[in-house]
Each structure stands twice: as structure tokens, then as C-alpha cells.
Design a protein around this motif. Structure first.
Motif, PDB file in Angstrom:
ATOM      1  N   THR A 100      35.969  35.776  35.504  1.00  0.00           N
ATOM      2  CA  THR A 100      36.583  36.089  36.806  1.00  0.00           C
ATOM      3  C   THR A 100      37.660  37.151  36.642  1.00  0.00           C
ATOM      4  N   SER A 166      31.393  39.720  39.499  1.00  0.00           N
ATOM      5  CA  SER A 166      32.748  39.577  40.038  1.00  0.00           C
ATOM      6  C   SER A 166      33.309  40.929  40.447  1.00  0.00           C
ATOM      7  N   LEU A 228      36.024  34.902  41.771  1.00  0.00           N
ATOM      8  CA  LEU A 228      35.748  33.551  41.257  1.00  0.00           C
ATOM      9  C   LEU A 228      34.373  33.075  41.730  1.00  0.00           C
ATOM     10  N   ALA A 231      31.730  34.773  39.704  1.00  0.00           N
ATOM     11  CA  ALA A 231      31.571  34.245  38.342  1.00  0.00           C
ATOM     12  C   ALA A 231      30.835  32.916  38.362  1.00  0.00           C
TER      13      ALA A 231
END
Lengths: 293, 360
Positions: A100, A166, A228, A231
Motif C-alpha cells: 500500500t 495501488s 489500501l 493492495a
């Protein structure tokens, strides 16, 4: 007392209590068919209602785990496990978090560079801007499995493919808000820079960049949350073995609802933590700029 | 003086040099002359007609180089020429960006034309590189291959489209946005709910909500119901936050005017506050188009009947038939852009009064 009521503490806790009570009611409703089935097979005829409620709260594989079960699982898989253990959520979160952050840093840098290019060149503005917007209407998360398969076929494995997803998700909010921010200086300020005979670079460094900082942080807040999500989704395909997304996938393979919920809640906690982190940096930066009192 | 000259004609030089070099590496003579004539015209012209002429010449060159690449007639000089033509395309597009047309409608159309040419050039370069360097299908199929695959598998694509978009995305989108809209009108009436729900809504809209996909698949089964549920929940919070924020835009003066006219709560809501909230409502709706597609497709990774865009992408990617995956991606991109574009047009039509549209 008055302070409590005029603030948002009591409203928020009321709403939270409401949510939790709905959750508990849902637990009873959703889990009781299975529990009744269990009673039938065991031959228990005259069970009381309180017995039923108690048993729905402590099933091994509930349809909807009650909050306390999720909390216990969270506690067990974070505090009670060694960090290096593969059953520790902290271990998995660390893997998700590293991709991330890598993706977010690359995405933010890319976003800032693109924004400067767009603000300073009319050609870039007209050609790139529509495509940047279009790029986000493509559901990149849908392409994630293919990107990961292709990159692993090329020998690139591990962090980078996930970080790429990401990056793709997080550069967009940064670009959009940076363009807005770099254009936020008023004509009078730009005229002032001209009066001082400042060249393009000086105007960028001394006027445009400083005045774009609030916008940058607004974009970064959205960007880090998106990173986030990227990911986590990046871990779903190809049966990844580690990371929060992989935990969810394994949970769904083996019907472990408690595991999915605890991974989900832990991911949400991390999202909240990341957004708060950006917010803290924003506040301290703006304080130094003298924009906050 | 010399430096300024260099700065202004930097791109021309960058294009001219490889064009000249290409002659010494078996580059084709006609390609050379096409590029040179493009550069000459675009240096000396500023009129729209001249720029269009130069663009035609440039695309003539691309057509010519594409045919020689398809015939496997590739030399080092050709790559120099391709590089030069790419730089020339930058010159062409930047000239196009600065055109001032007298016709108002055509000038507005330029907002579409310039990015169109940019996209066209990216696809052409992609094709040339893929075919010319024999890029493996696994890495990146050429656009022409993807086009052929789309034409060949229209029935599969349509079945996937129907399963994912018509059955899951659109109902979920309507449920999610609709319920959030209704709830936000209720929230708006109560300051207590505003203070309680908004922070939670704000928090939820940055959460990785897509993670509920496996849970929904377990609850609602493999078919479209679970996907619609994921889409509903994913689209709910952005819509809620945006609508509530939009309803708060109206200031005291606006309220005073409405009460001077003796309007009731609902009249004031329908005729003043909702129209004022439209820009933010559309903001939420537009964010949600992508979220809805993502939600439905990701939910299909967790289990699905053997149809659907997400299913096809994950299965075909593992079977290494990447042209079909790319066809599927193209369709997803078209669906996403169409939904977004439709909403953007509707927004323009409904919020024509907003400053962001006439202060361009």
C-alpha cells in the motif's frame, strides 16, 4: 453536560449502539436456522429461547458472527500470536501495508508530476486530462488478476504488482486535487510574481506549490484509502498466500466467516489509521504554514 | 538568441534528426519525404487548414509504415521514422491544442478532438510496436488482435455484459444510490442524526468495503443477487455523504427568500435545496459508477455461475488467453466510460447554471 450534547460524542455513540444492536439481532436471526437444525439432529426438543440465543452467539461457523466473537478472534490473531506467525493478522497486515505504502508514494509523486505538467502546458491539459479521467472509469481492480499473472510470468513477483494497482488507484485523486491547488493562486498573486520578474520555476516553487498544499493533503487522504483497497484486491487473484486479501480469500474458501470479518475489520482499522496519519501530517504542516491557528 | 531559437524549435529538431538518419539505415524514401513535408508545413503554417493538411500527411505516413510492418518489411531506418513520427504527432497535437476557430461549435468540439487524436496515436504506436517487435501475446496483445477477438466472441461478451451489468450493477446501483438519497433527506431534517451518522459515513466511504464481497457471496449465493448486494453497499456511503453535504449548500439568504415566498418545507426542498445540491449529488453518482462496476466484478472472483465479466477475466487470465481478457477489459472500459459520460451529460443539462460550466 451541555458540551456533551452539542458535540458529536453522544450522537455518534447512539448510532454505534444502534448499529451493534442491529448486528446482534441479525446474528440471532441469521444463525438460528442452523442452530435449530443442530437441535433437531441432536434430538433436543424442548429448548428455551434464551438457550437458542446463547447458542447462536457461539457457533463455530456462524453465518453472521456476533461482534464479540469477531473481537475475540481479532485479539487472538493480533496480540496472542507472534508477529512472525502466519496466523497473525499483524504479519498479513504488514505485507498489505508495505505494498500500500509503496504504491501510494509512487502514485502521489506521479500525481504531482502530472498535475504540474497539466498546469504548465496547455497541450498536456487538453490531451492528458480527459484520458486521466477515462482511466478511472476502467475498473482496474477487475484487471488486477491479469496484471499480476502477466507480471509474474515476466518474473516480477511480490510487492511490485500489488503496488502497481495501488499506484493506479491513488494517483488520480492526487492529480485532480493538485491541478485544482496549483490553479488556486489568484490573478493578483500571479501578477505580483510577474512584478518581481519571477520565472516559471520560481512561481511554481514559491507560489503555486505552497498554495496547493491543502489540496494535496485532501487528495492524499482519498488516495491512501484507495491504495489500501488496491493492495487488498491485488492479493485476491492467483491464490496469494499472505496479506489481508489472502486471509479473506482463504476464509471464503473454508467458510470461516469469523476469519473474514476479523480481516475486514482489521483492514478498516488500518484504513482509519492511515487516513488519520495523513490528517495529522496535514494539520502540523498547515500550522507551520500559518494557515491554522 | 540562439538558445531561444533552439528552445522554440526543439521538437522539430528532435523529429528532423531521426528522419535524416533513417535514410542511412534503409529507411524508405517515401516515408522520409512524407515526414519532411509534414515538418515543413507545420513550421510555416498557423492556419487551421494547414494544420489539418499536415495531420493528413502524418496519418498517411502511419498508414504507409503500418503496411510495411504487416509485410514484415522492417529495417532500422523504419524505427527511426516511427520515432520521428511520434515526435511529429506531439507537434501536431500541440498545434491542434492552440487552434482558435471562429465557429463556436467547432471550437467546443476541439475539446473532444484533441484527446481523440492523442488516444488514436497511442493505439497506433501500440499496434506498431506490438507487431514490429513481435511482442508476445502474453505481455500485450496488439489492438488489432483484441478487435478481432471482440468481433469473434460477441456472444460471450454479451452474456457476460448481461450477467454483470444488467443483472448486478444497475439494480445494485439504483438500490444503493436510491436508499442513500432517501436516507440523507431524513438525516438532513435531524441535526442529531447529522452529527451521529456523518462522521461514520465519512469513515465508511474510505473503508475497503469491497472486502464484504466474500461475505455477501456466502449469504446470497453465487448468482447475481450477491453481486447486487455488494454494489448496493459500496455505492451507499459515497452517495449518502455527498447528498447530505449538498443539502447543506443553501445559505441563509436562500432560505430567507423561500420563506418570504411562503414556501413549505417540501416546496423549499424540491425547488431550491435539491437543485442546489445537484452538483454534489452528481459527484456522488459519478464516483459510484466505477465503484459499482468494481464491486460487481470483484464479487465474481469469490464465486459465480460460469458467466460474468469478473469470472471471465480471472479464468481466462489463468488459462493464458489474454486476447479474450483484453476484449473483456475493453468492454468494461466502454461500459464504465458510457455510464460516466451519460451522467456527465445529464449533469451539464441539469446544472447549466453552475459557475464551473461557464467559467471555463
Amino acid at each position: 453536560m451541555k458540551v456533551l450534547f452539542s458535540g458529536s460524542l453522544i450522537p455518534i455513540s447512539t448510532v454505534l449502539i444502534f448499529i451493534f444492536s442491529i448486528w446482534y439481532v441479525g446474528t440471532i436471526l441469521l444463525n438460528s436456522p442452523f442452530q435449530k437444525d443442530v437441535y433437531k439432529r441432536k434430538g433436543v426438543e424442548n429448548y428455551t429461547y434464551s438457550q437458542l440465543v446463547k447458542d447462536t452467539m457461539s457457533q463455530k461457523r456462524p453465518v453472521l458472527p456476533p461482534p464479540h466473537q469477531v473481537l475475540i478472534e481479532l485479539w487472538n490473531s493480533t496480540v496472542n500470536k507472534k508477529i512472525t506467525s502466519k496466523r497473525s493478522l499483524v504479519y498479513h497486515a504488514g505485507i498489505t501495508l508495505s505494498s500500500t505504502l509503496l504504491g501510494f508514494v509512487i502514485g502521489s509523486l506521479l500525481g504531482i508530476i502530472l498535475a504540474v505538467a497539466i498546469v504548465y502546458s496547455r497541450t498536456c491539459d487538453m490531451t492528458l486530462m480527459p484520458w486521466i479521467i477515462t482511466s478511472q472509469t476502467i475498473p482496474i481492480l477487475a484487471i488486477a488478476p491479469m496484471i499480476i499473472v502477466v507480471l509474474s510470468a515476466l518474473g516480477i513477483q511480490g510487492l511490485l504488482p500489488k503496488a502497481f494497482i495501488s499506484t493506479y488507484l491513488s494517483f488520480f485523486p492526487v492529480t485532480i486535487s493538485m491541478v485544482k491547488g496549483l490553479r488556486s493562486p489568484e490573478t493578483i498573486e500571479l501578477d505580483m510574481m510577474k512584478t518581481w520578474n519571477a520565472n516559471g520555476l520560481q512561481t511554481l516553487l514559491r507560489l503555486r506549490l505552497p498554495s496547493s498544499v491543502p489540496f494535496l493533503f485532501a487528495g492524499m487522504k482519498i488516495g491512501i484509502a484507495a491504495a489500501l483497497v488496491g493492495a487488498i484486491i491485488g492479493e485476491l487473484p492467483t491464490g496469494a498466500v499472505s496479506g489481508l486479501g489472502a486471509r479473506m480469500l482463504q476464509g471464503s474458501y473454508y467458510g470461516q466467516m469469523v476469519q473474514i470479518w476479523s480481516a475486514l475489520i482489521f483492514a478498516s482499522l488500518i484504513a482509519a489509521l492511515l487516513v488519520t496519519m495523513i490528517d495529522v501530517i496535514r494539520l502540523s504542516t498547515l500550522k507551520r504554514f500559518g494557515q491554522l491557528n | 538568441m540562439l538558445f531561444n531559437l533552439f528552445k522554440n524549435y526543439y521538437f522539430y529538431l528532435l523529429s528532423l534528426l531521426p528522419t535524416i538518419i533513417s535514410i542511412f539505415f534503409e529507411g524508405s524514401v517515401s516515408g522520409f519525404f512524407l515526414l519532411i513535408s509534414f515538418l515543413l508545413i507545420s513550421i510555416f503554417t498557423k492556419s487551421a487548414l494547414g494544420i489539418i493538411c499536415s495531420g493528413l500527411i502524418l496519418h498517411g505516413f502511419v498508414y504507409y509504415s503500418l503496411t510495411s510492418i504487416y509485410e514484415a518489411n522492417i529495417s532500422v531506418g523504419l524505427w527511426f521514422q516511427v520515432f520521428a513520427s511520434w515526435i511529429s504527432a506531439i507537434i501536431f497535437v500541440s498545434k491542434l491544442a492552440f487552434i482558435r476557430l471562429k465557429n463556436d461549435f467547432l471550437q467546443k468540439l476541439m475539446i473532444l478532438i484533441v484527446p481523440f487524436f492523442f488516444g488514436l496515436w497511442v493505439i497506433l504506436l501500440w499496434e506498431i510496436i506490438c507487431v514490429g517487435f513481435n511482442v508476445p501475446l502474453l505481455l500485450l496483445p496488439a489492438p488489432s488482435l483484441i478487435g478481432v477477438q471482440i468481433a469473434n466472441s460477441l456472444d460471450i461478451l454479451y452474456a457476460d455484459f448481461y450477467q454483470t451489468v444488467i443483472k448486478a450493477v444497475i439494480p445494485g446501483y439504483i438500490y444503493g444510490c436510491g436508499s442513500a438519497f432517501i436516507l440523507s433527506i431524513f438525516i438532513d431534517r435531524s441535526p442529531f442524526l447529522q452529527r451521529g451518522l456523518l462522521p461514520i459515513g465519512n469513515l465508511m466511504s474510505v473503508m475497503p468495503i469491497v472486502g464484504i464481497a466474500p461475505i455477501m457471496v456466502m449469504w446470497f449465493g453465487f448468482d447475481w443477487q450477491s453481486k447486487a448486494a455488494v454494489v448496493t453497499i459500496m455505492t451507499f456511503f459515497p452517495m449518502l455523504v455527498n447528498t447530505v453535504a449538498g443539502l447543506q449548500i443553501a445559505n441563509n439568504i436562500d432560505h430567507d427568500v423561500m420563506s418570504t415566498w411562503g414556501s413549505s418545507y417540501w416546496q423549499s426542498l424540491l425547488k431550491m435545496r435539491l437543485p442546489k445540491a445537484l452538483p454534489l449529488i452528481f459527484n456522488g453518482l459519478k464516483i459510484n459508477t466505477t465503484l459499482a462496476l468494481i464491486g460487481a466484478i470483484v464479487a465474481e472472483f469469490f464465486g459465480t455461475p460460469i458467466v460474468g465479466m469478473g469470472f471471465r477475466i480471472s479464468v481466462e487470465a489463468q488459462r493464458m488467453s489474454f486476447d479474450l481478457v483484453w476484449a473483456e477489459i475493453t468492454m468494461a472500459a466502454i461500459v464504465g466510460s458510457t455510464l460516466y459520460g451519460f451522467l456527465a451529460l445529464l449533469e451539464r443539462y441539469l446544472t447549466f447554471w453552475h459557475p464551473s460550466f461557464h467559467n471555463r
